[in-house]
Design an enzyme around this catalytic site. Structure first.
Site, PDB file in Angstrom:
ATOM      1  N   LYS A   1       0.840  -1.207   0.000  1.00 59.42           N
ATOM      2  CA  LYS A   1       0.000   0.000   0.000  1.00 59.42           C
ATOM      3  C   LYS A   1       0.877   1.260   0.000  1.00 59.42           C
ATOM      4  O   LYS A   1       0.534   2.268  -0.631  1.00 59.42           O
ATOM      5  CB  LYS A   1      -0.949  -0.001   1.206  1.00 59.42           C
ATOM      6  CG  LYS A   1      -1.828   1.255   1.312  1.00 59.42           C
ATOM      7  CD  LYS A   1      -2.683   1.421   0.082  1.00 59.42           C
ATOM      8  CE  LYS A   1      -3.664   2.563   0.071  1.00 59.42           C
ATOM      9  NZ  LYS A   1      -3.547   3.712   0.880  1.00 59.42           N
TER      10      LYS A   1
ATOM     11  N   HIS B   1       1.939   1.700  -3.451  1.00 58.06           N
ATOM     12  CA  HIS B   1       0.746   2.166  -4.181  1.00 58.06           C
ATOM     13  C   HIS B   1       0.648   3.683  -4.054  1.00 58.06           C
ATOM     14  O   HIS B   1       0.424   4.407  -5.028  1.00 58.06           O
ATOM     15  CB  HIS B   1      -0.502   1.486  -3.606  1.00 58.06           C
ATOM     16  CG  HIS B   1      -1.816   2.105  -3.992  1.00 58.06           C
ATOM     17  ND1 HIS B   1      -2.261   3.312  -3.464  1.00 58.06           N
ATOM     18  CD2 HIS B   1      -2.790   1.704  -4.847  1.00 58.06           C
ATOM     19  CE1 HIS B   1      -3.434   3.615  -3.988  1.00 58.06           C
ATOM     20  NE2 HIS B   1      -3.781   2.656  -4.824  1.00 58.06           N
ATOM     21  N   ASN B   2       0.834   4.179  -2.834  1.00 56.02           N
ATOM     22  CA  ASN B   2       0.706   5.619  -2.619  1.00 56.02           C
ATOM     23  C   ASN B   2       1.844   6.399  -3.260  1.00 56.02           C
ATOM     24  O   ASN B   2       1.637   7.511  -3.752  1.00 56.02           O
ATOM     25  CB  ASN B   2       0.638   5.921  -1.115  1.00 56.02           C
ATOM     26  CG  ASN B   2      -0.734   5.601  -0.542  1.00 56.02           C
ATOM     27  OD1 ASN B   2      -1.471   4.803  -1.098  1.00 56.02           O
ATOM     28  ND2 ASN B   2      -1.078   6.211   0.569  1.00 56.02           N
TER      29      ASN B   2
ATOM     30  N   GLU C   1       0.831   6.699  -6.657  1.00 56.74           N
ATOM     31  CA  GLU C   1      -0.273   7.686  -6.651  1.00 56.74           C
ATOM     32  C   GLU C   1       0.281   9.122  -6.682  1.00 56.74           C
ATOM     33  O   GLU C   1      -0.164   9.954  -7.473  1.00 56.74           O
ATOM     34  CB  GLU C   1      -1.118   7.441  -5.396  1.00 56.74           C
ATOM     35  CG  GLU C   1      -2.218   8.428  -5.104  1.00 56.74           C
ATOM     36  CD  GLU C   1      -2.880   8.128  -3.742  1.00 56.74           C
ATOM     37  OE1 GLU C   1      -3.413   7.023  -3.567  1.00 56.74           O
ATOM     38  OE2 GLU C   1      -2.854   9.002  -2.854  1.00 56.74           O
TER      39      GLU C   1
HETATM   40  C1  6PG Z   1      -6.066   5.544  -1.052  1.00 59.72           C
HETATM   41  C2  6PG Z   1      -5.213   6.745  -0.708  1.00 59.72           C
HETATM   42  C3  6PG Z   1      -5.246   7.111   0.727  1.00 59.72           C
HETATM   43  C4  6PG Z   1      -4.303   8.231   1.102  1.00 59.72           C
HETATM   44  C5  6PG Z   1      -4.662   9.537   0.522  1.00 59.72           C
HETATM   45  C6  6PG Z   1      -3.945  10.731   1.129  1.00 59.72           C
HETATM   46  O1  6PG Z   1      -5.494   4.641  -1.612  1.00 59.72           O
HETATM   47  O2  6PG Z   1      -7.281   5.545  -0.788  1.00 59.72           O
HETATM   48  O3  6PG Z   1      -3.875   6.448  -1.030  1.00 59.72           O
HETATM   49  O4  6PG Z   1      -4.903   5.966   1.465  1.00 59.72           O
HETATM   50  O5  6PG Z   1      -4.313   8.353   2.480  1.00 59.72           O
HETATM   51  O6  6PG Z   1      -4.489   9.528  -0.838  1.00 59.72           O
HETATM   52  O7  6PG Z   1      -2.576  10.711   0.952  1.00 59.72           O
HETATM   53  P1  6PG Z   1      -1.766  12.067   1.147  1.00 59.72           P
HETATM   54  O8  6PG Z   1      -2.484  12.878   2.205  1.00 59.72           O
HETATM   55  O9  6PG Z   1      -0.403  11.662   1.626  1.00 59.72           O
HETATM   56  O10 6PG Z   1      -1.772  12.759  -0.172  1.00 59.72           O
END
Ligand code: 6PG
Length: 469
Positions: free
Chosen positions: A183, A186-187, A190
């Site tokens: 995860k 994943h982030n 992201e």
């Molecule tokens: C998800 C997101 C989530 C994450 C937010 C905020 O997969 O649903 O990754 O878990 O907490 O995107 O991330 P930031 O505040 O660090 O941008």
């Protein structure tokens, strides 16, 4: 007593949405929250006939669950997770399962895993992606922990997960903290894709002078083709959303200081520890940091004015095509970096992560879901030991077909003075990765020159030192 199939600790939006999702799929669900109002709200939100129970008592909560208990913690990462475990422990029995569903740092998960193992309790770190609506109607879930214990969770998780072509977006991912690690990466991906989208937006708006409607339409069109993804889809939605107060697009009145909770930074930090190159994720984290220096940027915008040419209103159609290909190119290399980090982490931390499963469960429910994930899954299915998706011949071809466009757009960004560090680093990653020979021999020579650090030779074995002066 002992009648509910599944429980969560924490009845905030995520906790209560996950439980309502569980109840929708015919399981009975119990929730614990210190706030009686939240416990009552959760019960009230269930459909008639569904079997749900909300309580503020850890004891009553534990007693309500069938054994071995399956309890998911949906509380903020950090100390609250340890506190929730402490409050449950006196009421748990050998064989019970505790799942941390937050974005916990993987070393915290290792510590909790070992501490609970000593007490005969199975601990799972599980990334959940998809936000509030994902939790309610189908998230992507990334569990890691004891493989056998996962069988107790499988029917419930497979029922509540998002589905792609009937396949659930959840799978057992590996040992120990594998779920939290996946995860985290994943982030990281992201962050990089979000930055890439904002670079593309900037290039269109400031660089090429495209108007709001053109840009919105472009993202909407892209979402119908090979770039189809959740992040492109929501970008098209955001770019037409009006602010009620001012009547302008809401995005125009949103401050440009991007905050973060740390998961992208952790990805970069740990990649450095593993000596894995994830330059596009590093660049995305850096740009969020740079965005915070608003006052300095305002001063610098006066002092360091851009002398770039202002030939904005050219025929944009051919550039749109190149932008699309450049975006695709950079996006693939971002996934390549993150997946290569997972391969390295799996080796280092003995996770035994199956990257085919990871790419399968990222196809739906999660924030980085995208049409291209299907080709990554195929690549890992064809070659389970694949170290980097750039080494898959089909993926390599899609990149080779688009590399000219990526170079054209990179040059455009440089000429226009538009910051595009994720695009540029993606291209450099590609160029670095495909270089049989890198100029790092010169770095080795320099290290040996000033520090007698020694070097290896291409023509014979061993470590050598030269008196250079
Ligand atoms: C998800 C997101 C989530 C994450 C937010 C905020 O997969 O649903 O990754 O878990 O907490 O995107 O991330 P930031 O505040 O660090 O941008």
């Amino acid at each position: 007593m002992n009648q509910y199939d599944f429980g969560t600790v924490g009845l905030g939006v995520m906790g209560s949405n996950i439980l309502l999702n569980v109840a929708d799929h015919g399981f009975s669900a119990a929730g614990l929250d210190l706030n009686p109002e939240k416990a009552a709200l959760f019960e009230a939100a269930a459909q008639p006939g569904q079997s749900v129970f909300g309580t503020i008592s850890p004891e009553a909560f534990a007693q309500s669950l069938t054994t071995p208990r399956a309890i998911m913690l949906l509380v903020p990462a950090g100390v609250p997770v340890d506190m929730a475990i402490e409050s449950l422990l006196p009421h748990l029995e050998t064989g019970d399962i505790v799942i941390d569903g937050g974005n916990s740092y993987f070393t915290d998960t290792n510590r909790r895993f070992m501490a609970l193992k000593e007490k005969g309790i199975h601990f799972f770190g599980m990334g959940i992606s998809g936000g509030e609506s994902g939790a309610r109607f189908g998230p992507s879930m990334m569990p890691g922990g004891d493989k056998q214990a996962y069988e107790r969770l499988r029917p419930i998780f497979e029922a509540i997960a998002a589905k792609v072509n009937g396949e659930p977006c959840v799978a057992y991912l590996g040992n120990g903290s594998a779920g939290n690690y996946v995860k985290m990466v994943h982030n990281g991906i992201e962050y990089a894709i979000m930055q890439l989208i904002s670079e593309t937006y900037d290039l269109l708006k400031r660089g090429l002078g495209a108007d709001d409607e053109q840009i919105q339409q472009l993202f909407a069109d892209w979402n119908q083709g090979e770039l189809q993804s959740f992040l492109i889809e929501i970008t098209a939605e955001i770019l037409k959303f009006k602010d009620e107060e001012t009547g302008s697009l809401l995005v125009h009145v949103i401050s440009d200081w991007a905050r973060s909770k740390g998961t992208g930074k952790w990805t970069s930090q740990n990649a450095m520890d593993l000596q894995v190159a994830v330059p596009s994720i590093d660049a995305a984290v850096s740009m969020r940091n740079l965005s915070a220096h608003k006052q300095e940027r305002l001063l610098a915008s006066q002092l360091l004015q851009n002398a770039a040419s202002d030939d904005t209103k050219t025929d944009l159609e051919p550039i749109f095509r190149s932008l699309q290909e450049a975006y695709y190119f950079a996006m693939i290399t971002i996934y390549a970096q993150g997946l290569a980090q997972l391969a390295a982490a799996s080796k280092e931390y003995l996770y035994e992560i199956d990257l085919q499963e990871v790419t399968k469960i990222w196809r739906g429910g999660c924030i980085i879901r995208a049409a291209c994930l299907e080709s990554f899954r195929k690549a890992f299915s064809d070659n389970p030991g694949l170290q980097n998706i750039l080494l898959d011949s089909d993926i390599a071809k899609t990149l080779l077909d688009r590399q000219d466009a990526a170079r054209t757009i990179a040059k455009l960004a440089i000429d226009k003075g538009i910051p595009a560090p994720v695009l540029l680093s993606s291209l450099s990653y590609f160029d670095g990765y495909r270089s049989a020979v890198l100029p790092t021999n010169l770095i080795q020579a320099q290290r040996d020159f000033f520090g007698a650090h020694t070097y290896e030779r291409t023509d014979k074995e061993g470590f050598f030192h030269t008196i250079w002066e």
